[in-house]
Design an enzyme around this catalytic site. Sequence first.
Site, mmCIF file in Angstrom:
data_model
loop_
_atom_site.group_PDB
_atom_site.id
_atom_site.type_symbol
_atom_site.label_atom_id
_atom_site.label_comp_id
_atom_site.label_asym_id
_atom_site.label_seq_id
_atom_site.Cartn_x
_atom_site.Cartn_y
_atom_site.Cartn_z
ATOM 1 C CG ASP A 230 43.984 66.061 14.275
ATOM 2 O OD1 ASP A 230 44.536 65.634 15.303
ATOM 3 O OD2 ASP A 230 44.528 66.031 13.159
ATOM 4 C CE LYS B 191 47.434 64.596 14.243
ATOM 5 N NZ LYS B 191 47.295 65.301 12.951
ATOM 6 C CB CYS C 68 44.405 64.168 10.001
ATOM 7 S SG CYS C 68 45.206 65.789 9.825
#
Length: 199
Positions: free
Chosen positions: A23, A79, A114
């Site tokens: 990310d 996602k 994350c």
Amino acid sequence: MSKQAGSALYRLVPDKTLFMLCDVQEKFKPAIPLLGSLIENTAKLVLRVPLLVTEQYPEKLGKTVGELDIGHACANVPKTRFSMLVEPVQKTMSEIFGNKPQTAVLFGIETHVCVEQTAFGLLKEHVDVWLVADCCASRLNQDWDLALERLRHIGCTIASSESVIFNLLADKKHKAFKEISALVKKVSADMEFWRPTKK
């Protein structure tokens, strides 16, 4: 859950290792003070180890930053879950390794969200995790520091980008040594461990 001392004392094996980039997206640039340093360090991880990339809600948070070359990635998966271990990622891991990698080299943002949840999931699946500390960041340094401490405690190997690079190379005779040595001549960007976030 922590490993026995010495159980993580092993070399990375390129064909049993997976790089996982979590990310690192355009919209995070104003929010994460050390993102520029993270990008600079991450750009050194150019060894042709299988790479999986995720992007959190890219419709709003943008694509992976343009400074990172992810053209060789085996998959780039959007996602909404915080963990990277969504079904398309799991499927690609199985296709690459026949089941799962021995080791995941994990880096990206945010360390305490994350990245941390991905590490938890990988360890639960009995995948060894090397966390590349100078290629991870959070908005606040304290969140990042505490996450590194938690992840070390549960059994992740905490390493630097150069440690990962030279562990994979293993020998000056490696065919990628000349390319890599040119990259590491410049000292890695300082990620300011255990220092307050600059306002």
